[in-house]
Structures are given as C-alpha cells and as structure tokens.
Design a protein around this motif. Structure first.
Motif, PDB file in Angstrom:
ATOM      1  N   GLU A 315    -101.197 -69.701   5.108  1.00 25.88           N
ATOM      2  CA  GLU A 315    -101.959 -68.748   5.934  1.00 25.88           C
ATOM      3  C   GLU A 315    -101.594 -68.903   7.412  1.00 25.88           C
ATOM      4  O   GLU A 315    -101.393 -67.912   8.123  1.00 25.88           O
ATOM      5  CB  GLU A 315    -103.476 -68.969   5.774  1.00 25.88           C
ATOM      6  N   LEU A 316    -101.499 -70.159   7.860  1.00 30.50           N
ATOM      7  CA  LEU A 316    -101.173 -70.392   9.278  1.00 30.50           C
ATOM      8  C   LEU A 316     -99.739 -69.991   9.589  1.00 30.50           C
ATOM      9  O   LEU A 316     -99.448 -69.480  10.676  1.00 30.50           O
ATOM     10  CB  LEU A 316    -101.426 -71.852   9.660  1.00 30.50           C
ATOM     11  N   PHE A 317     -98.819 -70.194   8.639  1.00 27.82           N
ATOM     12  CA  PHE A 317     -97.445 -69.737   8.851  1.00 27.82           C
ATOM     13  C   PHE A 317     -97.413 -68.214   8.962  1.00 27.82           C
ATOM     14  O   PHE A 317     -96.729 -67.651   9.835  1.00 27.82           O
ATOM     15  CB  PHE A 317     -96.520 -70.201   7.725  1.00 27.82           C
ATOM     16  N   LEU A 318     -98.170 -67.551   8.093  1.00 26.59           N
ATOM     17  CA  LEU A 318     -98.188 -66.078   8.141  1.00 26.59           C
ATOM     18  C   LEU A 318     -98.781 -65.579   9.463  1.00 26.59           C
ATOM     19  O   LEU A 318     -98.382 -64.536   9.972  1.00 26.59           O
ATOM     20  CB  LEU A 318     -98.968 -65.496   6.950  1.00 26.59           C
ATOM     21  N   GLU A 319     -99.709 -66.352  10.011  1.00 26.52           N
ATOM     22  CA  GLU A 319    -100.252 -66.022  11.337  1.00 26.52           C
ATOM     23  C   GLU A 319     -99.120 -65.999  12.368  1.00 26.52           C
ATOM     24  O   GLU A 319     -99.026 -65.094  13.190  1.00 26.52           O
ATOM     25  CB  GLU A 319    -101.285 -67.091  11.738  1.00 26.52           C
ATOM     26  N   THR A 320     -98.264 -67.014  12.308  1.00 27.66           N
ATOM     27  CA  THR A 320     -97.096 -67.081  13.213  1.00 27.66           C
ATOM     28  C   THR A 320     -96.153 -65.921  12.944  1.00 27.66           C
ATOM     29  O   THR A 320     -95.706 -65.229  13.864  1.00 27.66           O
ATOM     30  CB  THR A 320     -96.343 -68.422  13.031  1.00 27.66           C
ATOM     31  N   PHE A 321     -95.850 -65.696  11.664  1.00 29.10           N
ATOM     32  CA  PHE A 321     -94.906 -64.628  11.302  1.00 29.10           C
ATOM     33  C   PHE A 321     -95.398 -63.270  11.805  1.00 29.10           C
ATOM     34  O   PHE A 321     -94.653 -62.520  12.441  1.00 29.10           O
ATOM     35  CB  PHE A 321     -94.706 -64.590   9.776  1.00 29.10           C
ATOM     36  N   ASN A 322     -96.669 -62.985  11.543  1.00 29.92           N
ATOM     37  CA  ASN A 322     -97.218 -61.675  11.939  1.00 29.92           C
ATOM     38  C   ASN A 322     -97.309 -61.536  13.456  1.00 29.92           C
ATOM     39  O   ASN A 322     -97.070 -60.462  14.011  1.00 29.92           O
ATOM     40  CB  ASN A 322     -98.590 -61.447  11.291  1.00 29.92           C
ATOM     41  N   PHE A 323     -97.669 -62.641  14.100  1.00 29.41           N
ATOM     42  CA  PHE A 323     -97.753 -62.626  15.571  1.00 29.41           C
ATOM     43  C   PHE A 323     -96.392 -62.272  16.171  1.00 29.41           C
ATOM     44  O   PHE A 323     -96.274 -61.404  17.038  1.00 29.41           O
ATOM     45  CB  PHE A 323     -98.211 -64.008  16.064  1.00 29.41           C
ATOM     46  N   LEU A 324     -95.335 -62.920  15.650  1.00 32.45           N
ATOM     47  CA  LEU A 324     -93.986 -62.664  16.161  1.00 32.45           C
ATOM     48  C   LEU A 324     -93.483 -61.277  15.768  1.00 32.45           C
ATOM     49  O   LEU A 324     -92.799 -60.608  16.538  1.00 32.45           O
ATOM     50  CB  LEU A 324     -93.016 -63.730  15.638  1.00 32.45           C
TER      51      LEU A 324
END
Length: 444
Positions: A315-324
């Motif tokens: 979930e936290l990785f996807l937060e980074t992915f979506n943010f970028l």
C-alpha cells in the motif's frame, strides 16, 4: 630524461567523486606523473570508491582485478567513501596496496614512497570527526562540462545513509575559491559547469570551520551567474527543503543557470519519509514542483526515489507510485534499498524481500521511461540551445538542450563543445530526439 611514472584512475559513484578524482589527478601531475587511461599500462592505479549501493562494493574487486590484469606489478590505491567506511575490507582485497580515508585522499602522493607491492594494503584513515576541513575540486578533461564541488559532508541523519560517516560534517568552500575555480574552468574553454556536493543547498555552512552560514546558496548562485565565458550553469541534486522560492525565481530569470532541477524525494509516503528521517513531507515536495512549473513550464525535473525501505508495504509503495505518476516530473533515478552497516534502518522491522524490491524498482523504472517520453513529446516543435558532447557514438554526436533533452545528429567533430540553436522535430526509436538547426552551422 628519466621515465615519468604513469598513473590511471577509476571513479565509482557520484559527480562529486569525479570532481575529486580530477583534483587528485592534477596533484599527481604536479608531482611529475603522467595520467593515462585506466585501460592502459600504468605504474599506479587509483580507485575512487563509493559506498551508496551494494553493487559499488562488488565492483571494486572487479576493478582491482582489471588493473592487475593490465599490469600485475602495478601499485593499487583505494580512496573515497568505501575506503573511509570499511578500510580493512578493502585492504584485504588481493592486490590492494594502499587505502586512504576521507582526510588523506587529497595527500595521496605523500603516502607513495616506493611502488613496491605490499602483502596487505596499508591503511591511513582518520576518525570521521577529523574530516572538518574543506578541499575544493573540479573535474575537467573528459567532458564538455565540468563538475565544480562547492560543498562536502552532511549534517542530516537519514536512517538509510552512510554518507555522513564517510564524508563527515557539512562544510563549504569559500565564495572566493568557488569563483576562482569557476574562472579556471572557463579559461579552459569549457562551456558548462555542474555544481556538486553532498548537500549543496546547505552551502555556506562551515566555511572556515564554523557552523555559521557565511553565504547562502542563493548568494552563491547569484555570484556564479556573473562568471565570464561560462554559457551554462546547472544545479545538480538539491534537497527539496533547501530549494527556496528565491532560488527558483532567480534561475528562471538567469542568463546562465538552466531550467533543470534534480530533487531527491526518496518516498512518496509520509509514513516512510518519517522513518527515513527526511526533513520534509510529500506536500512540500509537491509545492516545489508546482513552483518550478509556474515560472519555468519547460523545466526538466528529475527525482531520486528509493524502493523497498523497511516497512514499505504494498500500500505504501503504491502511495509512492501514484504520487509520482500524478506529479509533473521528467524522469526518475530509482534506487533499490540496500542494508548498510552502522545505519539506523538496518535494525528496522518490516524487511522487504529482495524479489519484491526488484519488482518495485522495475515498476518505477517503467514509469520513468513513460515520464521522460511524455516530457520529450511536449518539447517537440519548440526551439532550444544544444551543447554537443565529445564522443562519437555509432556515427552520431549527442548533446543536451538547456532543459536536458538528449538529442543526436550525424557525427561531425567540428560540433564538439559548441552551442547551437535548434528546433526539436521527432523522437527516434532509441528515445533520443532529432532536430533541425535553426541556422545551419558554418564550419571552417
């Protein structure tokens, strides 16, 4: 005439290392040595090491082997970050004769008495607290641009990073020295300077060995803008919390600073940023990108990001992915987290399996390709200035526009280190951009 001894250099890691290798090479020259390429037979091979990734550790052994294959009687010296952090480990590598830490590397010629091989690498390394003085450096000779070191060391305590242990406290060059080095670079006909350091936004701290800021980063940028003969100045990596609006505004109006920023993010999750002990939240990062876009819509914005930090769930990785994915940036430098001794993060729970780190890295690299393509597409049919590089790559000469679009045209040696007005026309199959000259260059 006695035979002059030959010395060759290999540099691992960052732009800062390249600038320091160049300075060490000039010291050898002053002592009567001739510099040769690393692939040539030399009496001494100097390897400037890096400790940022696991890979750099492994590479070191391969480079030593390579040197000794060329000349098995050569004297091999290791300097740099890894040499400061793990001198015993490097000294134990077969064929290494000398290991110098952070304060000793610039005095390397003092440590080379005779060139006979040692059974075990001789170590001279300080406690890192002793690395409290500043040695200015810049790189020239192998590029159309020079890396100019303005700052060294770091006072930040990011939980994954060994750089403060390898390079010591934050300290800066004097303004006078930086300007003198820039003038020397200009006198050699080099057209572009890239400012480099460990934490360049912290410039001004520790001049003359104190913690008071003698000058600010903005004052440095303003002063360098006046250097005669330099066509381009580029800020390399700068922390988002130290990139101020005043600097962004100044660059947008500057005659020589180019619209290109490289800003480390490391994670797009505030939870992970806190665990990393970064000095900002993602909202501030977003604000920096928006500010740059507001005053320089065509600026190139590069981002550093780390995947697989302990505690980074899907979930936290996807937060980074979506943010970028949502952020208006131009490319990513993706680093896979690797455990480093003597860092806080090595004891953190939630270790991410290697295969998961690798998969996340692949996803972000894919995103980077998409972002760069999108950025290049937006630049098509617009006019720019290109500075051509010096290498013939498969019949083409490459160059970069002021906003860091990579371009190519059929090789012509007369284009090397020259600037030209161009219009970008199409993206080639290899992702590099083709162009038309606005005024066809006239050659002698």
């Amino acid at each position: 005439m006695e035979n002059r001894k030959k010395v060759a250099f290999y540099t691992l890691g960052c732009k800062l290392n390249f600038s320091e290798t160049s300075t060490i090479a000039r010291n050898f020259n002053d002592e009567g040595f001739d510099r040769v390429d690393f692939e040539e037979v030399a009496d001494i091979y100097v390897i400037n090491t890096c400790s940022v990734t696991d890979n750099a550790d492994k590479q070191f052994k391969q480079i030593v082997k390579k040197a000794l294959k060329i000349n098995d009687k050569a004297f091999v010296a290791a300097v740099g970050c890894y040499a400061q952090l793990k001198p015993e480990e490097l000294a134990a590598v077969d064929g290494v004769d000398l290991v110098l830490g952070a304060t000793e590397k610039f005095k390397i010629t003092d440590y080379i008495n005779d060139l006979s091989k040692n059974d075990m690498g001789e170590i001279h390394s300080c406690e890192i607290e002793e690395a409290d003085f500043y040695v200015g450096s810049y790189s020239i000779g192998d590029r159309t641009r020079a890396f100019l070191k303005v700052q060294d060391g770091c006072d930040y305590k990011c939980t994954y990073c060994t750089i403060p242990l390898a390079r010591g406290i934050s300290r800066s060059d004097t303004m006078e020295n930086v300007m003198q080095n820039a003038a020397e670079i200009s006198a050699k006909g080099i057209k572009e300077i890239v400012l480099t350091g460990v934490n360049i936004g912290d410039y001004g701290k520790g001049e003359f060995g104190n913690k008071k800021h003698e000058h600010t980063f903005l004052e440095l940028v303003q002063a360098l803008d006046t250097v005669e003969g330099i066509e381009r100045l580029r800020i390399s990596s700068i922390e988002p919390n130290l990139l101020k609006n005043e600097t962004i505004d100044f660059v947008s109006k500057s005659k020589t600073f180019v619209p290109h920023f490289h800003i480390p993010l490391q994670s797009g999750s505030n939870e992970i940023l806190k665990k990393m002990k970064r000095r900002y939240m993602r909202e501030l990062y977003q604000d920096r990108v928006s500010k740059i876009r507001e005053v320089m819509p065509d600026a190139c914005i590069g981002v550093d990001v780390i995947v697989g930090f302990p505690g980074e769930t899907d979930e936290l990785f996807l937060e980074t992915f979506n943010f970028l994915n949502d952020l208006d940036i131009s490319y990513l430098h993706v680093f896979t987290y690797s455990e480093r001794d003597n860092t806080e993060a090595i004891d953190f729970e939630g270790v991410v399996p290697m295969n998961v780190r690798s998969k996340r890295s692949k996803m972000l690299r894919g995103l980077s390709v998409k972002k760069r393509r999108h950025f290049y597409e937006n630049q098509l049919n617009t006019k720019h200035t290109v500075l051509f590089e010096s290498e013939n790559k498969e019949g083409y000469i490459h160059g970069f526009t002021e906003n860091y679009v990579k371009v190519k045209t059929p090789w012509n040696p007369e284009l090397v280190n020259t600037l030209h007005e161009i219009e970008l026309t199409k993206i080639d199959e290899d992702g590099i951009v083709r162009f038309n000259f606005i005024n066809e260059p006239v050659f002698s």
